[in-house]
Design a protein around this motif. Structure first.
Motif, PDB file in Angstrom:
ATOM      1  N   GLU A  50      -2.123  -6.795   2.773  1.00 56.79           N
ATOM      2  CA  GLU A  50      -2.792  -5.508   3.116  1.00 56.79           C
ATOM      3  C   GLU A  50      -3.556  -4.738   1.921  1.00 56.79           C
ATOM      4  O   GLU A  50      -4.553  -3.973   1.948  1.00 56.79           O
TER       5      GLU A  50
ATOM      6  N   SER B 115       0.726  -1.210   0.036  1.00 51.35           N
ATOM      7  CA  SER B 115      -0.029  -0.064   0.167  1.00 51.35           C
ATOM      8  C   SER B 115       0.884   1.362  -0.064  1.00 51.35           C
ATOM      9  O   SER B 115       1.873   1.264   0.620  1.00 51.35           O
TER      10      SER B 115
ATOM     11  N   ASP C 149       4.354 -10.120   8.438  1.00 49.71           N
ATOM     12  CA  ASP C 149       3.454  -9.931   7.046  1.00 49.71           C
ATOM     13  C   ASP C 149       3.191 -11.034   6.569  1.00 49.71           C
ATOM     14  O   ASP C 149       3.771 -12.011   6.405  1.00 49.71           O
TER      15      ASP C 149
END
Ligand code: ATP
Ligand code: MG
Length: 412
Positions: free
Chosen positions: A231, A196, A216
Motif C-alpha cells: 500500500e 501507511s 496483504d
C-alpha cells in the motif's frame, strides 16, 4: 479432562461454506463454531488456546513501562466519534444500535481519549499507557477467511500518552520489542513491516506473518527480516523499493497480526486531551496505539501449522496447545484411568476415555493436535508400558507404567 465430557466435538465435515484452512480445521477439531458470517463461538478447546495467547500477550504487555490493563465499553456514544471527526470514515464498518445515538466499538481511540481527558490533568501523571483485551465489532464486507477476518473478534488494543513526541517514539520502540516477543512465543515469525499511517501519521508498522492466506502483499528486504506493505509502494520499478529488496523484487502474501501507529496529536487536539505542563501551559498529549488481533493470531497459527488433506491435523506450538498431553486409552476396560488420575493434577492432559475405534480416536487426536500423545493399548502393554509419541516428529517410545509420571512431567 475426560474427553467424553468435553463440550464440543470433532466433526467429519466443516460447514460447507467455510473455505479457509483455519476455519475448516478449527471447526472440524471442535475449537470453534460459526453462528453467522464472521461470528464464532469458541468451544472450551478454542477458548483454552485463546487464553494461552492472551496470557502471553498480557505477560509481554505488563513488562512495558507504566502500562496497565483495563476494560473499556463496547457501546460507544456516536457523539465522541463526531468529536474526533471519524464517524463518516466508519459509517459502513460500525454496527449502530437502533434508535440510540451509539454503536458497537470497532476500535477505541475515541473512548480512551475521552477517558484520558477526564482522568489525567498534569504532566506529572505522564507517561502512561493502558491496554485492554476485548471483543471488537466491525461490519466487514465479505468475511470468508474464518478467524482472520471476523465481524466480531478479539483484539488487544493499547494506547500510550506522552508529553512529548520523543516520549511517544521511545514507547513505540519498546512496543515493537514486546510484539516481537509475543509472536515468537506464539510460534510465529512476524515480519516488521512499514505501512501507511492512514489519516493519523506519516507511517505505521505492521507485523506480517507470511502465508498464502494473507490478504496483504509485503515486499521483503534481502534477508526477509523487514517488510514494506504494497500500500505504500507506488510501483515495482521504483528505485526505492528495488534498493529495499536488495536489487530484485521479493514479495509475499502476509497476514497482518498486529499494527502499531504513532497517533501523534490526531485525537488529542480535536478532543482537547491536554495536560498542564511544568510551565503552567496546556499541551495536547502525544498518543500512540498498538493493536494485536488475538483471534486472527489464533487463525494464523492454524494457517501455518495446520494441514488439510486426508489426514487433517493441527500441530500446535507447545505454548498454545489446548492440552500438553492427549492420553488415548485403547484398552477395553479403560485401564488408563488410574494413570490419568495420577497425572491430571500436575499436567494439562486430555484423557480419551470414549468408546470409539482406535482409528477414530487417532483422527480426533490429529485435529486436536496436542504436542504429546500417550497411547495405552494391549499392544503397548505387551511391549512393556505406554507409548509416548511426540506429535510433530512422530517419534515414539515405550515408557514403563512405573515411569510414566516422572517421564511425562519431564517431557511435557
Ligand atoms: P485489516 O487491514 O486487516 O482490515 P486493520 O488495519 O483495519 O486490519 P487495526 O485496526 O489495525 O486493523 O486492528 C488491529 C489488529 O486487529 C490488526 O492488526 C488485526 O490483527 C486485527 N484485526 C483487524 N480487523 C480484524 C477482523 N475483522 N478480524 C480479526 N482480526 C482483525
Ligand atoms: Mg492495520
Amino acid at each position: 479432562m475426560y474427553q467424553s465430557q468435553l463440550f464440543g466435538k470433532t466433526r467429519r465435515e466443516a460447514p460447507r461454506d467455510e473455505e479457509s484452512k483455519n476455519a475448516i480445521l478449527l471447526s472440524r477439531g471442535g475449537y470453534i463454531d460459526k453462528t453467522s458470517a464472521g461470528v464464532y463461538s469458541f468451544y472450551p478447546l478454542g477458548w483454552r488456546v485463546m487464553q494461552k495467547i492472551i496470557h502471553i500477550v498480557r505477560e509481554e504487555m505488563d513488562r512495558l513501562p507504566h502500562t496497565q490493563e483495563m476494560l473499556m465499553p463496547a457501546t460507544h456514544p456516536l457523539e465522541l466519534w463526531r468529536e474526533s471527526g471519524r464517524l463518516d470514515d466508519f459509517k459502513d464498518v460500525m454496527f449502530r444500535l437502533q434508535d440510540q445515538d451509539s454503536g458497537l466499538g470497532p476500535t477505541h481511540e475515541e473512548i480512551v481519549t475521552d477517558l484520558f481527558r477526564r482522568t489525567v490533568t498534569s504532566y506529572k501523571e505522564l507517561p502512561v499507557s493502558v491496554y485492554q483485551i476485548q471483543t471488537k465489532f466491525r461490519n466487514e464486507a465479505r468475511p470468508k477467511s474464518g478467524l482472520l477476518r471476523g465481524r466480531e473478534f478479539m483484539m488487544k488494543d493499547a494506547y500510550s500518552f506522552d508529553l512529548t513526541e520523543e516520549g511517544l517514539l521511545t514507547y513505540y520502540e519498546e512496543a515493537k520489542k514486546a510484539y516481537a516477543a509475543i509472536y515468537s512465543r506464539c510460534g510465529l515469525q512476524a515480519v516488521l513491516t512499514e505501512a501507511s499511517g492512514g489519516s493519523f501519521s506519516k507511517f505505521s508498522h505492521e507485523f506480517q506473518v507470511l502465508s498464502e492466506a494473507g490478504e496483504d502483499t509485503v515486499y521483503l528486504n534481502e534477508d526477509g527480516t523487514l517488510g514494506r506493505n504494497k500500500e505504500i509502494v507506488p510501483d515495482e520499478n521504483d528505485p526505492d523499493i528495488l534498493a529495499f529488496c536488495g536489487g530484485s523484487i521479493k514479495k509475499a502474501n502476509g497476514i497482518e497480526v498486529g499494527n502499531i501507529f504513532p497517533l501523534n496529536l490526531r485525537f488529542s487536539t480535536p478532543m482537547a486531551a491536554a495536560v498542564m505542563t511544568e510551565g503552567g501551559e496546556r499541551a495536547d498529549v502525544w498518543m500512540g496505539c498498538y493493536g494485536i488481533g488475538i483471534s486472527r493470531l489464533m487463525g494464523t497459527v492454524v494457517e501455518v501449522y495446520g494441514q488439510l488433506g486426508d489426514k487433517p491435523r493441527i500441530v500446535w506450538p507447545a505454548s498454545l496447545a489446548p492440552f500438553a498431553v492427549h492420553f488415548i486409552d485403547l484398552t477395553p476396560d479403560r485401564q488408563g484411568k488410574a494413570i490419568y488420575t495420577k497425572l491430571k493434577d500436575n499436567l494439562s492432559i486430555l484423557y480419551d476415555d470414549r468408546s470409539l475405534t482406535a482409528g477414530e480416536k487417532f483422527a480426533d487426536a490429529d485435529l486436536i493436535g496436542a504436542p504429546y500423545r500417550l497411547v495405552l493399548s494391549r499392544r503397548s502393554l505387551a511391549s512393556g508400558g505406554v507409548e509416548l509419541i511426540t506429535f510433530a516428529s512422530g517419534e515414539s517410545k515405550i515408557v514403563p507404567l512405573s515411569d510414566i509420571a516422572p517421564t511425562i512431567f519431564q517431557t511435557a
